[in-house]
Write an enzyme that holds these catalytic residues in place. Structure first.
Site, short mmCIF file in Angstrom:
data_model
loop_
_atom_site.label_atom_id
_atom_site.label_comp_id
_atom_site.label_asym_id
_atom_site.label_seq_id
_atom_site.Cartn_x
_atom_site.Cartn_y
_atom_site.Cartn_z
N ARG A 104 0.75 -1.11 0.09
CA ARG A 104 -0.05 -0.13 0.19
C ARG A 104 0.93 1.17 0.04
O ARG A 104 1.78 1.74 0.87
CB ARG A 104 -0.70 -0.04 1.24
CG ARG A 104 -1.55 1.42 1.35
CD ARG A 104 -2.79 1.23 2.47
NE ARG A 104 -4.00 0.55 1.92
CZ ARG A 104 -5.12 0.51 2.32
NH1 ARG A 104 -5.32 1.38 3.55
NH2 ARG A 104 -6.35 -0.07 1.87
N ARG A 287 -13.57 -8.52 1.93
CA ARG A 287 -12.15 -8.17 1.69
C ARG A 287 -11.21 -9.63 2.10
O ARG A 287 -10.19 -9.94 1.63
CB ARG A 287 -11.55 -7.02 2.52
CG ARG A 287 -12.35 -5.75 2.19
CD ARG A 287 -11.75 -5.47 0.84
NE ARG A 287 -10.31 -5.17 0.52
CZ ARG A 287 -9.49 -4.25 0.99
NH1 ARG A 287 -9.98 -3.15 1.46
NH2 ARG A 287 -8.20 -4.33 0.73
N1 NVA Z 1 -9.85 6.60 -1.45
C1 NVA Z 1 -9.47 6.24 -0.23
C2 NVA Z 1 -9.64 4.75 -0.01
C3 NVA Z 1 -9.40 4.02 1.21
C4 NVA Z 1 -9.76 2.62 1.43
C5 NVA Z 1 -7.99 6.51 -0.06
O1 NVA Z 1 -7.12 6.14 -1.14
O2 NVA Z 1 -7.57 6.86 0.96
N1 CP Z 2 -11.43 -0.15 2.51
C1 CP Z 2 -10.10 -0.16 2.79
O1 CP Z 2 -9.00 -0.48 1.98
O2 CP Z 2 -9.77 0.15 4.16
P1 CP Z 2 -8.59 0.18 4.99
O3 CP Z 2 -7.96 1.68 4.59
O4 CP Z 2 -9.02 0.08 6.35
O5 CP Z 2 -7.53 -0.66 4.61
#
Ligand code: NVA
Ligand code: CP
Length: 307
Positions: A104, A287
């Site tokens: 991430r 998920r």
């Molecule tokens: N669009 C949001 C999604 C979080 C799961 C972000 O990138 O913060």
């Molecule tokens: N929807 C999602 O990715 O949630 P988190 O940011 O909590 O991982």
């Protein structure tokens, strides 16, 4: 043999995506029955998080544990990634020690570079551009509640962000029509809209965009990394709040989804998550199952070695 990665939904064929979400539903049932299934004994997942997470971290870590494997949480603060060790070097080293990696991060290019130098499969667990794991869970959830999404109409309300871009690729891969309604200046990348014009249309008025939809989905107005824009965005996005009244304009069987975390009083009304048309808790739980199915798919050769 080249390594399969999951950078976005285009890394799988439509048939593979369908197989993964159908397997995810099976894994969900197995988990609910309390069945033990441990195909990943002795296998390790590396989890690189440069942004916060609740669902993604727990679902990957718990999923790996349920499969009999082990997961390592790696943050830039505690690794040399945060002290400038090149991505290429990190990818070579980490992938020499683990079986699969999820990342991430911010820039999608960083993920691409990591994939290029990784000797094991890499999963995109959210970048500024795409969040494909969330779409696996969303598609699984729709299928479990309503059957195939092929030919249905989906309305994306709000920011043209990583989630919206993932919905655009999902429209192409899963065969639905997507309407995107976003304030001017916050639309998705115009190149994506043009490339996928066979399945995506932009609709200016959010109430109009909701009409007849089988699924309405939205997301936070200011994504991670955009915190300083929160106030400006709140003003611009106000007409795009999703409420039960908006769902009333949609198909009588409409579902509502949100990747979460949600902000009541901002992108959703205070009462929306209590509406029976909202399936966000199933969506969040999925998920876990969808990513277990994804990891099983990406590591199927190693599973065969185990058995
Ligand atoms: N669009 C949001 C999604 C979080 C799961 C972000 O990138 O913060
Ligand atoms: N929807 C999602 O990715 O949630 P988190 O940011 O909590 O991982």
């Amino acid at each position: 043999m080249s390594v399969r990665h999951f950078r976005n939904l285009l890394d799988m064929t439509p048939a593979e995506l369908e197989a993964i979400i159908s397997r995810a539903s099976e894994l969900r049932q197995m988990q609910h029955r309390g069945e033990i299934y441990r195909p990943f004994v002795g296998r390790t997942l590396g989890m690189i998080f440069e942004k916060s997470s609740t669902r993604t971290r727990i679902s990957f870590e718990a999923g790996m544990g349920q499969f009999g494997g082990h997961a390592i949480f790696l943050s830039p603060k505690d690794t040399q990634l945060g002290r400038g060790e090149p991505i290429e070097d990190s990818a070579k080293v980490i992938s020499s020690m683990v079986d699969i990696i999820m990342i991430r991060t911010f820039e999608h290019d960083k993920l691409d570079l990591f994939c290029k130098h990784s000797s094991v499969p890499v999963i995109n667990a959210l970048t500024d551009d795409f969040h494909p794991c969330q779409l696996l869970a969303d598609m699984q959830t729709f299928h479990e509640h309503r059957g195939s999404i092929k030919g249905k109409t989906v309305t994306w309300v709000g920011d043209g962000n990583n989630m919206c871009a993932s919905y655009i690729l999902a429209a192409h891969q899963f065969g639905f029509q997507l309407r995107v309604t976003a304030p001017y200046g916050f639309e998705p990348n115009p190149e994506l809209i043009e490339e996928y014009s066979h399945c995506v249309t932009y609709v200016e008025d959010p109430q109009e965009a909701a009409k007849g939809a089988h699924l309405i989905a939205t997301d936070v107005w200011a994504s991670m990394g955009q915190e300083s824009e929160q106030m400006t965005r709140a003003r611009r996005f106000a007409p795009y709040q999703v409420s039960p009244a908006m769902l009333d304009k949609a198909d009588p069987d409409v579902l509502f989804m949100h990747c979460l975390p949600a902000h009541r009083g901002e992108e959703i009304s205070f009462d929306l998550l209590n509406d029976p048309r909202s399936v966000v808790w199933d969506e969040a739980e999925n998920r876990l199952h969808a990513q277990k199915a994804l990891m099983e798919f990406l590591l199927k050769d190693k599973i065969n070695l185990n058995s």
